[in-house]
Design a protein around this motif. Structure first.
Motif, PDB file in Angstrom:
ATOM      1  N   GLY A  37       0.811  -1.214   0.000  1.00  0.00           N
ATOM      2  CA  GLY A  37       0.000   0.000   0.000  1.00  0.00           C
ATOM      3  C   GLY A  37       0.841   1.259   0.000  1.00  0.00           C
ATOM      4  O   GLY A  37       0.542   2.231  -0.707  1.00  0.00           O
ATOM      5  N   LEU A  38       1.909   1.249   0.775  1.00  0.00           N
ATOM      6  CA  LEU A  38       2.806   2.411   0.796  1.00  0.00           C
ATOM      7  C   LEU A  38       3.503   2.603  -0.542  1.00  0.00           C
ATOM      8  O   LEU A  38       3.666   3.739  -1.003  1.00  0.00           O
ATOM      9  CB  LEU A  38       3.841   2.265   1.913  1.00  0.00           C
ATOM     10  CG  LEU A  38       3.318   2.462   3.328  1.00  0.00           C
ATOM     11  CD1 LEU A  38       4.411   2.129   4.350  1.00  0.00           C
ATOM     12  CD2 LEU A  38       2.836   3.882   3.522  1.00  0.00           C
ATOM     13  N   CYS A  39       3.896   1.506  -1.167  1.00  0.00           N
ATOM     14  CA  CYS A  39       4.522   1.610  -2.498  1.00  0.00           C
ATOM     15  C   CYS A  39       3.537   2.210  -3.497  1.00  0.00           C
ATOM     16  O   CYS A  39       3.905   3.064  -4.301  1.00  0.00           O
ATOM     17  CB  CYS A  39       4.997   0.243  -2.972  1.00  0.00           C
ATOM     18  SG  CYS A  39       6.452  -0.352  -2.124  1.00  0.00           S
ATOM     19  N   GLY A  40       2.283   1.774  -3.438  1.00  0.00           N
ATOM     20  CA  GLY A  40       1.258   2.340  -4.312  1.00  0.00           C
ATOM     21  C   GLY A  40       1.046   3.819  -4.064  1.00  0.00           C
ATOM     22  O   GLY A  40       0.886   4.607  -4.994  1.00  0.00           O
ATOM     23  N   ILE A  43       4.061   5.720  -5.513  1.00  0.00           N
ATOM     24  CA  ILE A  43       4.001   5.750  -6.973  1.00  0.00           C
ATOM     25  C   ILE A  43       2.960   6.764  -7.432  1.00  0.00           C
ATOM     26  O   ILE A  43       3.179   7.509  -8.386  1.00  0.00           O
ATOM     27  CB  ILE A  43       3.708   4.350  -7.534  1.00  0.00           C
ATOM     28  CG1 ILE A  43       4.937   3.458  -7.377  1.00  0.00           C
ATOM     29  CG2 ILE A  43       3.305   4.424  -9.006  1.00  0.00           C
ATOM     30  CD1 ILE A  43       4.707   2.019  -7.742  1.00  0.00           C
ATOM     31  N   ALA A  44       1.830   6.822  -6.735  1.00  0.00           N
ATOM     32  CA  ALA A  44       0.775   7.773  -7.100  1.00  0.00           C
ATOM     33  C   ALA A  44       1.215   9.215  -6.905  1.00  0.00           C
ATOM     34  O   ALA A  44       0.738  10.109  -7.599  1.00  0.00           O
ATOM     35  CB  ALA A  44      -0.481   7.497  -6.283  1.00  0.00           C
ATOM     36  N   LYS A  45       2.122   9.456  -5.987  1.00  0.00           N
ATOM     37  CA  LYS A  45       2.595  10.814  -5.732  1.00  0.00           C
ATOM     38  C   LYS A  45       3.862  11.153  -6.521  1.00  0.00           C
ATOM     39  O   LYS A  45       4.394  12.238  -6.372  1.00  0.00           O
ATOM     40  CB  LYS A  45       2.879  11.005  -4.235  1.00  0.00           C
ATOM     41  CG  LYS A  45       1.656  10.901  -3.376  1.00  0.00           C
ATOM     42  CD  LYS A  45       0.680  11.998  -3.719  1.00  0.00           C
ATOM     43  CE  LYS A  45      -0.555  11.908  -2.869  1.00  0.00           C
ATOM     44  NZ  LYS A  45      -1.538  12.906  -3.225  1.00  0.00           N
ATOM     45  N   SER A  46       4.335  10.240  -7.351  1.00  0.00           N
ATOM     46  CA  SER A  46       5.581  10.459  -8.075  1.00  0.00           C
ATOM     47  C   SER A  46       5.302  11.052  -9.457  1.00  0.00           C
ATOM     48  O   SER A  46       4.163  11.352  -9.814  1.00  0.00           O
ATOM     49  CB  SER A  46       6.344   9.144  -8.220  1.00  0.00           C
ATOM     50  OG  SER A  46       5.694   8.310  -9.156  1.00  0.00           O
ATOM     51  N   GLN A  47       6.351  11.123 -10.248  1.00  0.00           N
ATOM     52  CA  GLN A  47       6.234  11.651 -11.603  1.00  0.00           C
ATOM     53  C   GLN A  47       5.497  10.676 -12.528  1.00  0.00           C
ATOM     54  O   GLN A  47       5.115  11.046 -13.637  1.00  0.00           O
ATOM     55  CB  GLN A  47       7.613  11.930 -12.171  1.00  0.00           C
ATOM     56  CG  GLN A  47       8.477  10.692 -12.330  1.00  0.00           C
ATOM     57  CD  GLN A  47       9.854  11.018 -12.842  1.00  0.00           C
ATOM     58  OE1 GLN A  47      10.128  12.145 -13.190  1.00  0.00           O
ATOM     59  NE2 GLN A  47      10.720  10.024 -12.879  1.00  0.00           N
TER      60      GLN A  47
END
Length: 62
Positions: A37-40, A43-47
């Motif tokens: 969940g943290l990885c997701g 990723i959602a907050k990245s470029q």
């Protein structure tokens, strides 16, 4: 906006049910689910957010 909220909410519920099934019946550990969940989230907050949104839109058939 309401339609987007409906898709977001249904996706959240589907994800929670999927994680519950994995933890309960497949033996996935809760820590692994939290890490996924943290990885997701990151990723959602990245470029890569626009790319992920485009992919999910295409998978949704919209």
């Amino acid at each position: 906006m309401t339609q987007l909220l409906a898709y977001t909410f249904s996706g959240l519920i589907l994800s929670l049910v999927g994680v519950f099934v994995l933890v309960r019946f497949v033996g996935m550990r809760l820590l692994h689910a939290i890490i996924a969940g943290l990885c997701g989230y990151f990723i959602a907050k990245s470029q890569y957010d626009p790319w992920v949104q485009d992919l999910l839109t295409k998978l949704g058939g919209k």
